[in-house]
Design a protein around this motif. Sequence first.
Motif, PDB file in Angstrom:
ATOM      1  N   MET A   1       3.743   5.152   2.962  1.00 57.76           N
ATOM      2  CA  MET A   1       4.525   4.377   2.006  1.00 57.76           C
ATOM      3  C   MET A   1       5.927   4.967   1.949  1.00 57.76           C
ATOM      4  O   MET A   1       6.109   6.166   1.960  1.00 57.76           O
ATOM      5  N   SER A  58       3.076  -3.972  -0.128  1.00 56.61           N
ATOM      6  CA  SER A  58       1.970  -4.436  -0.946  1.00 56.61           C
ATOM      7  C   SER A  58       2.141  -3.902  -2.369  1.00 56.61           C
ATOM      8  O   SER A  58       2.417  -2.715  -2.566  1.00 56.61           O
ATOM      9  N   THR A  60      -0.113  -3.372  -4.518  1.00 56.14           N
ATOM     10  CA  THR A  60      -1.152  -2.359  -4.727  1.00 56.14           C
ATOM     11  C   THR A  60      -0.723  -1.016  -4.152  1.00 56.14           C
ATOM     12  O   THR A  60      -0.910   0.028  -4.781  1.00 56.14           O
ATOM     13  N   ASP A  61      -0.135  -1.046  -2.954  1.00 56.40           N
ATOM     14  CA  ASP A  61       0.322   0.201  -2.331  1.00 56.40           C
ATOM     15  C   ASP A  61       1.448   0.848  -3.130  1.00 56.40           C
ATOM     16  O   ASP A  61       1.477   2.066  -3.294  1.00 56.40           O
ATOM     17  N   ARG A  64      -0.063   2.335  -6.361  1.00 53.69           N
ATOM     18  CA  ARG A  64      -0.822   3.552  -6.039  1.00 53.69           C
ATOM     19  C   ARG A  64       0.126   4.716  -5.747  1.00 53.69           C
ATOM     20  O   ARG A  64      -0.090   5.841  -6.221  1.00 53.69           O
ATOM     21  N   ALA A  65       1.192   4.442  -5.002  1.00 52.77           N
ATOM     22  CA  ALA A  65       2.151   5.498  -4.665  1.00 52.77           C
ATOM     23  C   ALA A  65       2.877   6.007  -5.907  1.00 52.77           C
ATOM     24  O   ALA A  65       3.101   7.219  -6.054  1.00 52.77           O
TER      25      ALA A  65
END
Length: 80
Positions: A1, A58, A60-61, A64-65
């Motif tokens: 990411m 994304s 979601t990515d 999360r990051a």
Amino acid sequence: MADIPDELIALECTAEAARARLAGLTGDEYEAQVRRWRAAQDAVQAAIGAHAEATGASRTDVERAVQQAVRCAQEDPAVE
């Protein structure tokens, strides 16, 4: 990411701090703090969505990051 902007990390830290302030509150104080926490969380989610859209990443990515960056940088503020 890719690198997460400092603004997203700061917003997540603010939301986490607002969540941590719920500990020990009751009644009206609790309800008022829940509203502050939800407002902070809404700001985080809006910024994550905007960043994901702008970068083509994304959602979601990105989320999360951001969460990982914040949680790796500090202990859970609710525990302190």
